[in-house]
Design an enzyme around this catalytic site. Structure first.
Site, PDB file in Angstrom:
ATOM      1  N   LYS A 137      38.116  11.972   7.660  1.00 49.26           N
ATOM      2  CA  LYS A 137      37.607  13.174   6.730  1.00 49.26           C
ATOM      3  C   LYS A 137      38.363  12.989   5.395  1.00 49.26           C
ATOM      4  O   LYS A 137      37.730  12.936   4.219  1.00 49.26           O
ATOM      5  CB  LYS A 137      37.573  14.495   7.189  1.00 49.26           C
ATOM      6  CG  LYS A 137      36.926  15.767   6.122  1.00 49.26           C
ATOM      7  CD  LYS A 137      37.218  17.007   6.814  1.00 49.26           C
ATOM      8  CE  LYS A 137      36.854  18.135   5.966  1.00 49.26           C
ATOM      9  NZ  LYS A 137      36.693  19.471   6.493  1.00 49.26           N
ATOM     10  N   HIS A 289       7.444 -18.667  23.905  1.00 53.24           N
ATOM     11  CA  HIS A 289       6.993 -17.564  23.394  1.00 53.24           C
ATOM     12  C   HIS A 289       7.217 -16.340  24.616  1.00 53.24           C
ATOM     13  O   HIS A 289       6.104 -15.918  25.062  1.00 53.24           O
ATOM     14  CB  HIS A 289       5.501 -17.642  23.074  1.00 53.24           C
ATOM     15  CG  HIS A 289       5.368 -18.364  21.675  1.00 53.24           C
ATOM     16  ND1 HIS A 289       6.128 -18.121  20.551  1.00 53.24           N
ATOM     17  CD2 HIS A 289       4.332 -19.467  21.331  1.00 53.24           C
ATOM     18  CE1 HIS A 289       5.633 -19.005  19.768  1.00 53.24           C
ATOM     19  NE2 HIS A 289       4.728 -19.892  20.158  1.00 53.24           N
TER      20      HIS A 289
END
Length: 530
Positions: A137, A289
């Site tokens: 912070k 695929h």
């Protein structure tokens, strides 16, 4: 901002001694706690223990160490506010400019067999996250270090800047710190949420096994790389690794050579690797695929490759190949003789000769992935506004569990081929129909809206490859809703079928099998793959 005083309190002590020595060499005063302080002091460093610094000893079996105004005041005071600085000065609180903290090993604790709830609870860090969050912070005035990999770069930056760390560095450390505490809390939340309500921390009792699906699921992934693009070139993409990825998963790949992996490369590689891992004998899987276009087993990887390639040599062009054993020069030479263009080649290892031969193909992506089982793996699928979560499809048919439902009994060889076919069908998009024989796929029908169309396509693919289906076996990932699919495969020459059963027209399908003289077995488990 010059670093003058640092607080070091770590559970993972990797590299921390060298880091502390580097800080001390630059004139930084050291504060520390418990075991960390002892280790540093034993190494000859001058360290002030937190209890001596605050005037309060560690208490409550170590639950309270750093939760003190002299610690958090020194961390949280804004250096740009005179009133903050005046307040801490009035209370005799010096600033703490760098905090090096990582947290109690909660993950390692809950992974132990027979872990008790009390053990888990006592390994929930309180003071550590508080310091991490306070420091992050106040990154404008404090550097928060949670990752041992940052030790060396930070020391280098301080040395180059007369003991100072730049604002950009402190901001990046803060971002990493908040991620560190968020993941820690998420891990605890996931584990505790899955416990029985009203569980109490009793030393003699093992903790209840967490539920598979906690009421609130927290996920953690690390970005591994930015990909060239997504499924299509106009889409952006990245690859993230699960922080709990187990050995054997495609996420643990090491790329030996080749171009960067694409979104589709990784997706197809996962499909190939998951399929080839399913076999305990030498196996080869070729994916195109996301669907297997050739799968085979043999006494050698070379034999498996040659058989898999025969299934559909056209679709194999530009595909992904996976092996479940060490790839030798014989396999590479066979690929070269066929001029087989491959996007990705995957195996648990490659011989030195194979590596040297593959190096000539600069663009070929070669991946090494360790073999292993992803036990208790959860599968995730994103949908609009939500996430579908399920356990992995870990059902594999066994000969002892098959139910023969036809007049004709399958032979021992047919049973062997049926089990192989069923294993392949698990990895084919639904609706899936797989013709097999002799330890190889002969025709694969995938992803169709009707099962009879998949059956026809699988038959046509085999014909196009010049592979006779007379005497073949067939696996279906789900039941046949009508007899028409059974009629098509019988016409193609199949002599045995494996399917889950469960259709309201099972009797009609079984009657068709009897009519054609086909053996049919039920497994009781379907394998939809969407």
């Amino acid at each position: 901002m010059t670093i003058k005083q640092a607080l070091i309190s770590v559970s993972d002590k990797t590299g921390v001694l060298e880091f502390a020595q580097g800080l001390a060499a630059q004139g930084v005063k050291l504060l520390s706690t418990g075991g960390t302080a002892k280790m540093l002091r034993d190494a000859g460093l001058t360290v002030t223990e937190i209890g001596d610094y605050t005037g309060f000893p560690e208490m409550l079996d170590g639950r309270v160490k750093t939760l003190h105004p002299k610690v958090h005041g020194g961390i949280l005071a804004r250096r740009d506010l005179p009133e903050h600085l005046a307040t801490i000065e009035a209370h005799g609180i010096p600033t703490i400019d760098l905090v090096c903290v990582n947290l109690y090993p909660f993950a390692a604790t809950i992974a132990k067999a027979g872990v008790t709830l009390e053990d888990a609870i006592e390994n929930i860090d309180i003071g550590g996250p508080a310091m991490v969050r306070s420091s992050a912070k106040n990154y404008n005035g404090v550097a928060i270090v949670t990752d041992p990999e940052d030790y060396a770069p930070l020391l280098a930056e301080m040395k180059a800047n007369a003991g100072a760390l730049q604002l950009a560095t402190r901001f990046n450390l803060a971002k990493k710190a908040f991620t560190h505490t968020a993941r820690y809390d998420s891990m605890i939340a996931n584990w505790l949420t899955g416990l029985d309500e009203g569980a109490e921390a009793k030393p003699a009792e093992a903790a209840p096994v967490p539920a598979i699906f906690p009421a609130r699921l927290q996920l953690a992934f690390d970005r591994s790389e930015i990909l060239r693009y997504g499924e299509n070139s106009h889409q952006q993409a990245a690859f993230y690794r699960d922080t709990t990825a187990l050995p054997g998963s495609i996420a643990n790949y090491t790329q030996l050579q080749g171009k960067e992996l694409s979104y589709n490369n990784i997706a197809d590689s996962d499909a190939a690797w998951e399929c080839v891992k399913a076999f305990d004998v030498p196996a080869c899987v070729i994916i195109k695929h996301a669907n297997p276009c050739g799968v085979a087993i043999d006494g050698s990887l070379l034999g498996a490759y040659e058989k898999a390639f025969k299934t559909d040599s056209t679709s194999a062009f530009g595909g992904i190949i996976a092996f479940n054993g060490e790839v030798g020069i014989d396999v590479v030479e066979a690929m070269n003789q066929r001029k087989h263009f491959v996007e990705v080649l995957i195996a648990p290892s490659f011989t030195a000769e194979a590596k040297a031969a593959l190096a000539a193909k600069a663009n070929l992506r070669v991946l090494v992935v360790p073999l292993g089982k992803d036990l208790n793996k959860l599968e995730l699928k994103r949908v609009g506004g939500g996430l579908l979560v399920q356990t992995a499809d870990d059902f594999t048919a066994q000969a002892s569990g098959l139910k023969v439902v036809t007049k004709v009994q399958p032979t021992a060889q047919q049973i062997e081929d049926l089990l192989f076919a069923e294993r392949v069908a698990k990895f084919v998009k639904s609706n899936a129909i797989v013709f097999c024989g002799g330890g190889m796929t002969l025709g694969v029908g995938a992803g169709q809206m009707s099962r009879v169309d998949s059956t026809k396509i699988a038959s046509i693919k085999a014909q196009n490859a010049g592979l006779p289906l007379k005497g073949s076996v067939v696996a279906s990932d789900a039941f046949f809703p009508f007899r028409d699919g059974l009629d098509v495969l019988a016409e193609a020459g199949a002599t045995a079928v494996i399917q889950p059963g469960g259709s309201m027209r099972d009797e009609e399908v079984i009657a068709a099998a009897d009519e054609h003289g086909i053996a049919m077995v039920f497994t009781g488990a379907r394998h939809f793959r969407h």
